[in-house]
Design a protein around this motif. Sequence first.
Motif, PDB file in Angstrom:
ATOM      1  N   GLU A 127      42.477  41.539  45.766  1.00  0.00           N
ATOM      2  CA  GLU A 127      41.896  42.346  44.691  1.00  0.00           C
ATOM      3  C   GLU A 127      41.473  43.695  45.257  1.00  0.00           C
ATOM      4  O   GLU A 127      40.850  43.769  46.331  1.00  0.00           O
ATOM      5  N   LEU A 128      41.827  44.751  44.544  1.00  0.00           N
ATOM      6  CA  LEU A 128      41.438  46.113  44.902  1.00  0.00           C
ATOM      7  C   LEU A 128      40.299  46.532  43.989  1.00  0.00           C
ATOM      8  O   LEU A 128      40.407  46.391  42.773  1.00  0.00           O
ATOM      9  N   GLU A 129      39.232  47.016  44.581  1.00  0.00           N
ATOM     10  CA  GLU A 129      38.077  47.432  43.784  1.00  0.00           C
ATOM     11  C   GLU A 129      37.808  48.909  44.016  1.00  0.00           C
ATOM     12  O   GLU A 129      37.371  49.313  45.089  1.00  0.00           O
ATOM     13  N   TYR A 130      38.086  49.710  42.991  1.00  0.00           N
ATOM     14  CA  TYR A 130      37.885  51.154  43.040  1.00  0.00           C
ATOM     15  C   TYR A 130      36.979  51.554  41.886  1.00  0.00           C
ATOM     16  O   TYR A 130      37.316  51.319  40.730  1.00  0.00           O
ATOM     17  N   SER A 131      35.853  52.133  42.218  1.00  0.00           N
ATOM     18  CA  SER A 131      34.882  52.657  41.242  1.00  0.00           C
ATOM     19  C   SER A 131      34.534  51.669  40.132  1.00  0.00           C
ATOM     20  O   SER A 131      34.548  52.003  38.959  1.00  0.00           O
ATOM     21  N   THR A 132      34.216  50.451  40.523  1.00  0.00           N
ATOM     22  CA  THR A 132      33.872  49.444  39.528  1.00  0.00           C
ATOM     23  C   THR A 132      32.428  49.013  39.678  1.00  0.00           C
ATOM     24  O   THR A 132      31.779  49.261  40.686  1.00  0.00           O
ATOM     25  N   SER A 133      31.953  48.325  38.671  1.00  0.00           N
ATOM     26  CA  SER A 133      30.576  47.848  38.680  1.00  0.00           C
ATOM     27  C   SER A 133      30.458  46.598  39.551  1.00  0.00           C
ATOM     28  O   SER A 133      31.444  45.950  39.892  1.00  0.00           O
ATOM     29  N   SER A 134      29.225  46.239  39.864  1.00  0.00           N
ATOM     30  CA  SER A 134      28.968  45.023  40.643  1.00  0.00           C
ATOM     31  C   SER A 134      29.516  43.799  39.930  1.00  0.00           C
ATOM     32  O   SER A 134      30.041  42.879  40.576  1.00  0.00           O
ATOM     33  N   LYS A 135      29.434  43.768  38.615  1.00  0.00           N
ATOM     34  CA  LYS A 135      29.951  42.628  37.862  1.00  0.00           C
ATOM     35  C   LYS A 135      31.475  42.534  37.984  1.00  0.00           C
ATOM     36  O   LYS A 135      32.021  41.438  38.104  1.00  0.00           O
ATOM     37  N   VAL A 162      41.294  38.326  49.622  1.00  0.00           N
ATOM     38  CA  VAL A 162      41.064  39.587  50.314  1.00  0.00           C
ATOM     39  C   VAL A 162      40.538  40.612  49.311  1.00  0.00           C
ATOM     40  O   VAL A 162      41.178  40.873  48.291  1.00  0.00           O
ATOM     41  N   MET A 163      39.382  41.164  49.631  1.00  0.00           N
ATOM     42  CA  MET A 163      38.790  42.223  48.814  1.00  0.00           C
ATOM     43  C   MET A 163      38.979  43.535  49.551  1.00  0.00           C
ATOM     44  O   MET A 163      38.615  43.653  50.728  1.00  0.00           O
ATOM     45  N   ILE A 164      39.549  44.517  48.861  1.00  0.00           N
ATOM     46  CA  ILE A 164      39.848  45.804  49.473  1.00  0.00           C
ATOM     47  C   ILE A 164      39.235  46.901  48.621  1.00  0.00           C
ATOM     48  O   ILE A 164      39.304  46.863  47.391  1.00  0.00           O
ATOM     49  N   GLY A 165      38.648  47.872  49.287  1.00  0.00           N
ATOM     50  CA  GLY A 165      38.077  49.005  48.576  1.00  0.00           C
ATOM     51  C   GLY A 165      38.148  50.261  49.418  1.00  0.00           C
ATOM     52  O   GLY A 165      38.357  50.192  50.633  1.00  0.00           O
ATOM     53  N   PRO A 166      37.975  51.400  48.773  1.00  0.00           N
ATOM     54  CA  PRO A 166      37.954  52.665  49.513  1.00  0.00           C
ATOM     55  C   PRO A 166      36.637  52.785  50.282  1.00  0.00           C
ATOM     56  O   PRO A 166      35.676  52.049  50.029  1.00  0.00           O
ATOM     57  N   ALA A 167      36.596  53.703  51.213  1.00  0.00           N
ATOM     58  CA  ALA A 167      35.395  53.906  52.026  1.00  0.00           C
ATOM     59  C   ALA A 167      34.148  54.071  51.160  1.00  0.00           C
ATOM     60  O   ALA A 167      33.075  53.573  51.502  1.00  0.00           O
ATOM     61  N   ALA A 168      34.294  54.730  50.010  1.00  0.00           N
ATOM     62  CA  ALA A 168      33.144  54.996  49.140  1.00  0.00           C
ATOM     63  C   ALA A 168      32.551  53.728  48.531  1.00  0.00           C
ATOM     64  O   ALA A 168      31.380  53.720  48.142  1.00  0.00           O
ATOM     65  N   TYR A 169      33.323  52.645  48.423  1.00  0.00           N
ATOM     66  CA  TYR A 169      32.852  51.435  47.744  1.00  0.00           C
ATOM     67  C   TYR A 169      32.816  50.188  48.617  1.00  0.00           C
ATOM     68  O   TYR A 169      32.290  49.164  48.188  1.00  0.00           O
ATOM     69  N   ILE A 170      33.367  50.255  49.830  1.00  0.00           N
ATOM     70  CA  ILE A 170      33.463  49.041  50.633  1.00  0.00           C
ATOM     71  C   ILE A 170      32.092  48.470  50.977  1.00  0.00           C
ATOM     72  O   ILE A 170      31.912  47.248  51.015  1.00  0.00           O
TER      73      ILE A 170
END
Length: 182
Positions: free
Chosen positions: A105-113, A130-138
Amino acid sequence: MGAKEVQAAIKNALGAVFPRDLVKSEWSVRSDATDDVFGRTLYAPRLDIAVGPFNVTRERKDADLESIDRYGQHPLLLHLRNEVTRQNHGGFYYNPNPRCLLAIELEYSTSSKHILGGITNASLLGSIGVMIGPAAYINKIQRICAYAAKLREIEKAHDDMFANIVCFPDTQFLELLNAAHR
């Protein structure tokens, strides 16, 4: 890079490590399913990326699970499992009946929920999630996973809750994949 570009890059890199027909983007748990577990009246998640073998039939369940176990011995999977264990302070939960080998799952600019929903889907559907995110959200993604680990540690959650999840910054995961196919 944005989410769609990262998704394409990860799919391409995974296709250099695993047979390309086992790497799917926007994979619905209903895809090729004959077991009807996720009938039309139930919520059926769609993973950003899924890597097979896939476990989507009742009649082939044992053979599908054996295939997933065999791929679990791949050096990349062994590395991911070690990383899950490290991030979970020594814990790892073996999902005995995953829908796929890797649920990403890719998480970009999403809420905690939304992040928690992604973690739930990846954990329940993959042998390893596997959870993947950009530096701003990891950091946010990692804090939510650490919250689950803490709940397990103080016995306020089951030992298996999200204990097959690993988190990576997008650039680090791409580096790992690129090193895996050299």
